[in-house]
Every structure is written in structure tokens, then in C-alpha cells.
Design a protein around this motif. Structure first.
Motif, PDB file in Angstrom:
ATOM      1  N   ILE A  21      -5.953   6.434  -3.404  1.00 22.77           N
ATOM      2  CA  ILE A  21      -5.529   6.623  -1.939  1.00 22.77           C
ATOM      3  C   ILE A  21      -6.428   6.311  -1.151  1.00 22.77           C
ATOM      4  O   ILE A  21      -5.594   5.543  -0.005  1.00 22.77           O
ATOM      5  N   TYR A  22      -7.743   6.805  -0.628  1.00 22.10           N
ATOM      6  CA  TYR A  22      -7.499   6.957   0.518  1.00 22.10           C
ATOM      7  C   TYR A  22      -8.311   5.077   1.076  1.00 22.10           C
ATOM      8  O   TYR A  22      -8.271   4.371   1.552  1.00 22.10           O
ATOM      9  N   LEU A  23      -9.278   4.912  -0.593  1.00 23.04           N
ATOM     10  CA  LEU A  23      -9.605   2.609  -0.582  1.00 23.04           C
ATOM     11  C   LEU A  23      -8.346   2.125  -0.163  1.00 23.04           C
ATOM     12  O   LEU A  23      -8.268   1.767   0.204  1.00 23.04           O
ATOM     13  N   LEU A  24      -6.997   2.595  -0.930  1.00 22.78           N
ATOM     14  CA  LEU A  24      -5.877   1.995  -0.340  1.00 22.78           C
ATOM     15  C   LEU A  24      -5.602   2.008   0.835  1.00 22.78           C
ATOM     16  O   LEU A  24      -4.922   1.372   1.514  1.00 22.78           O
ATOM     17  N   SER A  59      -0.082  -8.091  -6.224  1.00 22.08           N
ATOM     18  CA  SER A  59      -0.683  -7.683  -7.135  1.00 22.08           C
ATOM     19  C   SER A  59      -2.506  -8.061  -7.167  1.00 22.08           C
ATOM     20  O   SER A  59      -3.021  -7.241  -7.342  1.00 22.08           O
ATOM     21  N   GLU A  60      -2.653  -9.976  -7.075  1.00 23.24           N
ATOM     22  CA  GLU A  60      -3.682  -9.797  -7.148  1.00 23.24           C
ATOM     23  C   GLU A  60      -4.517  -9.345  -5.787  1.00 23.24           C
ATOM     24  O   GLU A  60      -6.137  -8.963  -6.399  1.00 23.24           O
ATOM     25  N   ARG A  61      -3.913  -8.800  -4.758  1.00 29.30           N
ATOM     26  CA  ARG A  61      -4.430  -7.924  -3.649  1.00 29.30           C
ATOM     27  C   ARG A  61      -5.058  -6.726  -4.363  1.00 29.30           C
ATOM     28  O   ARG A  61      -5.938  -5.882  -4.102  1.00 29.30           O
ATOM     29  N   GLN A  64      -8.413  -7.036  -6.167  1.00 29.20           N
ATOM     30  CA  GLN A  64      -9.565  -6.678  -6.038  1.00 29.20           C
ATOM     31  C   GLN A  64      -9.585  -4.950  -4.948  1.00 29.20           C
ATOM     32  O   GLN A  64     -10.868  -4.641  -5.424  1.00 29.20           O
ATOM     33  N   ILE A  65      -8.354  -4.277  -5.198  1.00 35.19           N
ATOM     34  CA  ILE A  65      -9.445  -3.750  -3.697  1.00 35.19           C
ATOM     35  C   ILE A  65      -9.619  -2.445  -5.113  1.00 35.19           C
ATOM     36  O   ILE A  65     -11.360  -2.139  -4.633  1.00 35.19           O
ATOM     37  N   LEU A  66      -9.018  -2.298  -6.151  1.00 35.50           N
ATOM     38  CA  LEU A  66      -9.323  -1.617  -6.818  1.00 35.50           C
ATOM     39  C   LEU A  66     -10.575  -1.444  -7.356  1.00 35.50           C
ATOM     40  O   LEU A  66     -10.195  -1.229  -8.966  1.00 35.50           O
ATOM     41  N   GLU A  67     -10.284  -3.410  -8.041  1.00 37.62           N
ATOM     42  CA  GLU A  67     -11.078  -4.225  -9.039  1.00 37.62           C
ATOM     43  C   GLU A  67     -10.828  -3.363 -10.396  1.00 37.62           C
ATOM     44  O   GLU A  67     -11.502  -2.848 -11.082  1.00 37.62           O
TER      45      GLU A  67
END
Length: 191
Positions: A21-24, A59-61, A64-67
Motif C-alpha cells: 500500500i505504501y509503496l504504491l 500495467s508495466e508500471r 515495475q513498482i511491485l517487482e
């Protein structure tokens, strides 16, 4: 049935979900934990998996963010595919304490919400007993959730995929052996 509004915070699985949640959020994406995971935590039951809703973005973003591995991207084959607001989802298995837990990152068409927020995400859940959500601003419990817990019954508020809703009810009635409140939908079970 007792509602524990503080105990869920110390759950290792909740802490793991908060990481996402915080990473997003740090990347400008509103993310909301919702449904059965929170319901089971606050009601002191064993949870199955964790659902995190996000408004649809590239979707690619998200990957990438969540590996996330692109192979975990699901669409038409997903159990959510018949929902009017569904776009796509990813499934990631994480280790929490001594067990593996699936996190489902579900992208919704955020244009169908008046405002993308935890209250709207909770209201989008079919059963009142699932209308509970959490974002960086804290916990939201709907009046429908409270009514279902106090009255110890299940109420169907959204039936765009009625067969799926009743399938979930039958799967969960061992955990919550309550009757269906037909007063809202005026429908009977299809099976």
C-alpha cells in the motif's frame, strides 16, 4: 461476534500488505486493502489471501513498482473477469511467518467510481460482510458490514456476478454460519 479494531494491526500479513500500500502510494497510486482479509482479521478468523485494489494505470508500471513478473498478469481467465469494473490483476505469493499467502493486486476501471477511495472500494464488494477496507488514511467499515456482523447474517448488495457471490457464500459459511438476509435483494440462491 466480537470486532477487534486494533488486533489486525499486529498481524504480520497486514504489515506485509501495508508495504505494498505504501509503496504504491509513494508512486502516486491509490491502493486499498479490502474484503475478506480485513473481515477475517477484525473478526478473529483465519484469512485466505489478501486483495489490494488499485485504479487502473499502465500495467508495466505496476509490475515495475511491485517487482511483479509479467507472467502473473491475469485478465480474461481471472475470477474477477465478469465484474463490470475489472481490468486485470496480478497474483504474488509472499512468505508471512510460517506460511505462504497470495496477494492479489486488482486493477479496476477507476472511471466507474465517483472518487477512488476506500469507501467506494468497500461499497463495491458484493456481500455486506466484505465491505471493509484500508488505505493510507486508515480503516473503513461500512454500515452494511456492521449490520451483517451485529445481526449475524449475510446480505447481498451487488449481484453483477450472482453465481460467484453465492459460491463464495457457500465456501465461507463454515467460517460464518449465518443465514442470508434476503431483505435487500429479494432473491433466492440460484442453487
Amino acid at each position: 461476534m466480537n470486532i477487534n479494531l486494533e488486533g489486525y494491526k499486529s498481524s504480520p500479513a497486514f504489515e506485509a500488505a501495508l508495504t505494498y500500500i505504501y509503496l504504491l502510494h509513494a508512486h502516486g497510486i491509490t491502493a486499498v486493502i479490502h474484503g475478506g482479509f480485513l473481515r477475517d482479521l477484525v473478526l478473529g478468523k483465519e484469512y485466505n489471501d489478501i486483495d489490494i485494489a488499485i485504479g487502473y494505470i499502465d500495467s508495466e508500471r505496476v509490475q515495475q513498482i511491485l517487482e511483479l513478473d509479467a507472467k502473473t498478469l491475469r485478465a480474461a481467465s481471472s475470477e474477477y473477469a465478469n465484474h463490470a469494473r475489472y481490468v486485470c490483476d496480478w497474483k504474488k505469493t509472499i512468505q508471512v511467518s510460517d506460511r505462504e499467502v497470495d496477494i492479489n493486486i486488482i486493477a479496476w476501471d477507476d472511471t466507474s467510481y465517483g472518487e477512488w477511495c476506500k469507501e467506494e472500494v468497500a461499497a463495491g464488494c458484493d456481500w455486506g460482510l466484505s465491505q471493509i477496507s484500508y488505505d493510507v488514511g486508515g480503516l473503513h467499515i461500512s454500515e452494511n458490514f456492521i449490520a451483517d456482523v451485529i445481526n449475524e447474517h449475510w446480505t447481498l448488495y451487488r449481484d453483477d456476478n450472482e453465481a460467484r457471490s453465492y459460491k463464495r457464500y457457500h465456501r465461507l459459511k463454515e467460517k460464518y454460519p449465518w443465514p442470508i438476509n434476503h431483505g435487500v435483494t429479494e432473491k433466492q440462491e440460484p442453487f
